[in-house]
Scaffold this active site. Sequence first.
Site, short mmCIF file in Angstrom:
data_model
loop_
_atom_site.label_atom_id
_atom_site.label_comp_id
_atom_site.label_asym_id
_atom_site.label_seq_id
_atom_site.Cartn_x
_atom_site.Cartn_y
_atom_site.Cartn_z
N ARG A 233 0.84 -1.20 0.00
CA ARG A 233 0.00 0.00 0.00
C ARG A 233 0.87 1.26 0.00
O ARG A 233 0.58 2.23 -0.70
CB ARG A 233 -0.93 -0.01 1.21
N TYR A 300 2.86 5.45 12.90
CA TYR A 300 3.12 4.34 13.82
C TYR A 300 4.60 3.97 13.76
O TYR A 300 5.20 3.98 12.68
CB TYR A 300 2.34 3.08 13.40
N GLU A 423 -12.98 -4.15 16.59
CA GLU A 423 -12.75 -2.97 15.75
C GLU A 423 -14.13 -2.50 15.28
O GLU A 423 -14.99 -3.31 14.97
CB GLU A 423 -11.86 -3.34 14.55
#
Length: 437
Positions: A233, A300, A423
């Site tokens: 990605r 992150y 989630e």
Amino acid sequence: MNAPNHTATGVRPLSPDRRLLDAGSSNGTHPASSAGAVLGRQHHTVIGYDGLKRLALMVTPEGDGAFRDQLWEVMSTIRAILLEQAEPMTLTTQTVFLRDAADAEAATKLFEAYHGERMPLTVFVVQPPCDGKRLAIEAWAISTQSAQVDYVGPHLVTVSHDGLRWVHASAGTLRQPEGSSFDQSAALFGQLASTLRGAGVPFEDVVRVWLYQGNITEPDAGIERYRELNRARTEFFAGVAFDELKLVPKCRGRTVYPASTGIGTLEHGLTTTCMALQTNRNDVELLPLENPLQTSSFDYPECYSIKSPKFSRAMAVRIGQHVTTWVSGTASIVDSETVHVGDAAKQTDQTLTNIEQLIAAENFARGGWQDAGAELADLAKIRVYVKNPDDYEAVRGVCEQRLGEVPAIYAVADVCRPDLLVEIEGVAFSSLKGGAA
Ligand code: 3EB
């Protein structure tokens, strides 16, 4: 519990639907409960603004019969909800949550027979509904009185109204279990881009992405599959100038990515779908939101993934006086760390707090929109991914306590970190302060 009969032929009155942005609407009169309709539990929200009506549907069957019976019940329920509206409605997209991948074939046949030329963009996701049913369907419908829907093909449906063009696209599923996660991910992004290009849509126009990955936390040649997806990605997005779009004028020099969900599925390989928006209107603007409680995914630390995940925590679309906020998959992460390890109820509570802060007026103000903001009560629907089926009751309990009766689908899925038990994603509709509803 009153046991519904398994063929679900019981005729029940429609329960009241949930309405957002529809106060004072004069054309919201309902015809008397549609007699003879086969109805399951009702789970839908009506969203009406600027004379346009949309439905957010989250339908799980009540019956426990064979797959076909359950599917028929869900389709009948959707049909009844559509028919109940005062104007003609059509389905644009649907996500079908399956307990068993093998049922996709029968479902496709029934959808094709039923929808014919008006086949909504359909994606099958092998994530068993938490209540033990064989399927559940999330769908969007829109009024054909004010919107034009073009069913371009199995991977592309476009919706045009008021100078806006919404593009729903998918890239099918790459099922080869032997393909490396990196290669599958790169191929899927390439396919998605080419589907979009065929409709005159550059990838820059994508506002929301869903990625369903098989064996998401398992290694692939020693590296976790999700991390390899992130690497692919990152490479793909490096060639997409999301930040140069005219729809994100306040974001020059800032990091802009679509909102996203990256989640497990029991099927091998990777399934992806997305939504893009095109317009020349000058009263339409996008705002990617980051979460004040969380490190941005793209920042992150490397311990989670050599190449970080690339997504915005939410993407808000402002159309005139109205704001639609697409909330990315959100989990019990504070800063960049998982919190409440081992406690699904607490993780759910933290996740909802994260969403609450993400869509709050203060956070919109941080992004430069002083007059926008939403609350948990503005969510039209939610998807709740639960890692362990045994946590379902606890997770649902927290959601219902904090959200009330929002249309929801609870499905079993692996989250992309082994310690995340839940989630949640959703979409919220709100109006600008001082704006007419
Ligand atoms: C998180 O906050 C949880 O990789 O596209 C949520 C939403 C998550 C999207 C993605 C991952 C993705 O990091 C996981």
